[in-house]
Design a protein around this motif. Structure first.
Motif, PDB file in Angstrom:
ATOM      1  N   GLY A   1       0.830  -1.233   0.140  1.00 31.25           N
ATOM      2  CA  GLY A   1       0.074   0.172   0.011  1.00 31.25           C
ATOM      3  C   GLY A   1       0.719   1.321   0.012  1.00 31.25           C
ATOM      4  N   ALA A   2       2.048   1.197   0.666  1.00 29.19           N
ATOM      5  CA  ALA A   2       2.778   2.407   0.771  1.00 29.19           C
ATOM      6  C   ALA A   2       3.426   2.587  -0.598  1.00 29.19           C
ATOM      7  N   VAL A   3       3.731   1.572  -1.415  1.00 33.06           N
ATOM      8  CA  VAL A   3       4.304   1.565  -2.739  1.00 33.06           C
ATOM      9  C   VAL A   3       3.268   2.120  -3.638  1.00 33.06           C
ATOM     10  N   SER A   4       1.986   1.749  -3.390  1.00 35.54           N
ATOM     11  CA  SER A   4       0.966   2.239  -4.542  1.00 35.54           C
ATOM     12  C   SER A   4       0.606   3.785  -4.148  1.00 35.54           C
ATOM     13  N   ALA A   5       0.701   4.222  -2.767  1.00 37.16           N
ATOM     14  CA  ALA A   5       0.241   5.284  -2.556  1.00 37.16           C
ATOM     15  C   ALA A   5       1.384   6.578  -3.018  1.00 37.16           C
ATOM     16  N   VAL A   6       2.825   6.048  -2.852  1.00 38.34           N
ATOM     17  CA  VAL A   6       3.791   6.915  -3.508  1.00 38.34           C
ATOM     18  C   VAL A   6       3.838   6.888  -4.752  1.00 38.34           C
ATOM     19  N   VAL A   7       3.585   5.843  -5.592  1.00 34.87           N
ATOM     20  CA  VAL A   7       3.437   5.873  -7.205  1.00 34.87           C
ATOM     21  C   VAL A   7       2.411   6.919  -7.498  1.00 34.87           C
ATOM     22  N   GLY A   8       1.073   6.704  -6.839  1.00 37.10           N
ATOM     23  CA  GLY A   8       0.063   7.817  -6.997  1.00 37.10           C
ATOM     24  C   GLY A   8       0.497   9.031  -6.805  1.00 37.10           C
ATOM     25  N   LEU A   9       1.256   9.383  -5.860  1.00 38.99           N
ATOM     26  CA  LEU A   9       1.503  11.052  -5.499  1.00 38.99           C
ATOM     27  C   LEU A   9       2.699  11.276  -6.541  1.00 38.99           C
ATOM     28  N   CYS A  10       3.294  10.448  -6.921  1.00 37.95           N
ATOM     29  CA  CYS A  10       4.702  10.985  -7.432  1.00 37.95           C
ATOM     30  C   CYS A  10       4.655  11.058  -9.343  1.00 37.95           C
ATOM     31  N   CYS A  11       3.902   9.778  -9.801  1.00 40.82           N
ATOM     32  CA  CYS A  11       3.880   9.550 -11.103  1.00 40.82           C
ATOM     33  C   CYS A  11       3.457  10.671 -12.125  1.00 40.82           C
ATOM     34  N   VAL A  12       2.147  11.129 -12.146  1.00 40.78           N
ATOM     35  CA  VAL A  12       1.682  11.959 -12.679  1.00 40.78           C
ATOM     36  C   VAL A  12       2.106  13.153 -12.745  1.00 40.78           C
ATOM     37  N   PRO A  13       2.453  13.878 -11.474  1.00 42.85           N
ATOM     38  CA  PRO A  13       3.225  15.053 -11.301  1.00 42.85           C
ATOM     39  C   PRO A  13       4.572  15.079 -12.014  1.00 42.85           C
ATOM     40  N   VAL A  14       5.434  14.052 -11.842  1.00 40.46           N
ATOM     41  CA  VAL A  14       6.757  13.940 -12.653  1.00 40.46           C
ATOM     42  C   VAL A  14       6.566  14.157 -14.063  1.00 40.46           C
ATOM     43  N   LEU A  15       5.480  13.654 -14.689  1.00 41.83           N
ATOM     44  CA  LEU A  15       5.239  13.617 -16.041  1.00 41.83           C
ATOM     45  C   LEU A  15       4.877  15.342 -16.231  1.00 41.83           C
ATOM     46  N   LEU A  16       4.075  15.823 -15.482  1.00 40.36           N
ATOM     47  CA  LEU A  16       3.545  17.056 -15.722  1.00 40.36           C
ATOM     48  C   LEU A  16       4.599  18.156 -15.662  1.00 40.36           C
TER      49      LEU A  16
END
Length: 196
Positions: free
Chosen positions: A85-100
């Motif tokens: 769950g920690a991995v899921s939350a961190v990926v959700g937090l970081c993935c799209v903002p990094v692309l943006l």
């Protein structure tokens, strides 16, 4: 951390739901105000935490090394689904903002002289400050309930915000005072031994 660390008193949350919730926090806080949006999502909308737990977690996340909201994503993800769950939350937090951020960085450096870009950034900054002030007011009602908490808050604000002392120095002064004030006194200590 393993699946045994999951808080069983909470409803079962999917990995996708965790990732989407933290992605929403990241995207909604365009221009800043991550803590305000984290509280809005985790406490108000999803009810995965109450105000007391959120404040405790946010305090821990600010004191520990690393980005505050990444720490919060790890905390909430672990609470709801363990290590995965920690991995899921961190990926959700970081993935799209990094692309943006990659796209916005390109646009900014290509068009940074355009006055409209400056206006957009100033408007986003004002919104972020307003969200942060709103979060301080909402959470302050919960934890600033007496003279001592208000005095400790004031001391930390003066040392770090006004005098610009480093955060570690401020914590080295304020944290021991807070611990002394909050330390349980006059209550029997449960040592785990059966009464005789």
């Amino acid at each position: 951390m393993n699946e045994a660390s999951i808080d069983e008193s909470r409803p079962r949350v999917s990995h996708l739901e965790l990732a989407v919730a933290f992605n929403y926090i990241a995207l909604a806080s365009f221009g800043g105000g991550l803590s305000a949006w984290a509280r809005e999502m985790l406490v108000v909308r999803k009810r995965w935490m109450d105000d007391d737990e959120f404040l405790s977690a946010m305090t821990m996340c600010r004191i520990l090394p690393g980005a505050n909201q990444v720490n919060m994503a790890v905390f909430a993800g672990t609470k709801m689904r363990g290590g995965s769950g920690a991995v899921s939350a961190v990926v959700g937090l970081c993935c799209v903002p990094v692309l943006l951020m990659l796209v916005m960085g390109y646009v900014y450096f290509r068009f940074k002289e355009v006055p409209a870009i400056h206006g957009i950034l100033h408007g986003a900054s004002a919104a972020a400050v307003a969200l942060t002030v709103a979060m301080v007011i909402k959470t302050g009602r919960k934890c600033l309930t007496g003279i001592i908490p208000i005095a400790l808050f004031g001391l930390a604000f003066v040392l770090n915000g006004v005098l610009r002392w480093p955060l570690l120095v401020t914590l080295a002064i304020v944290a021991p005072l807070g611990l002394l004030w909050a330390w349980p006194r006059g209550r029997p200590v449960d040592d785990g031994q059966p009464a005789q």
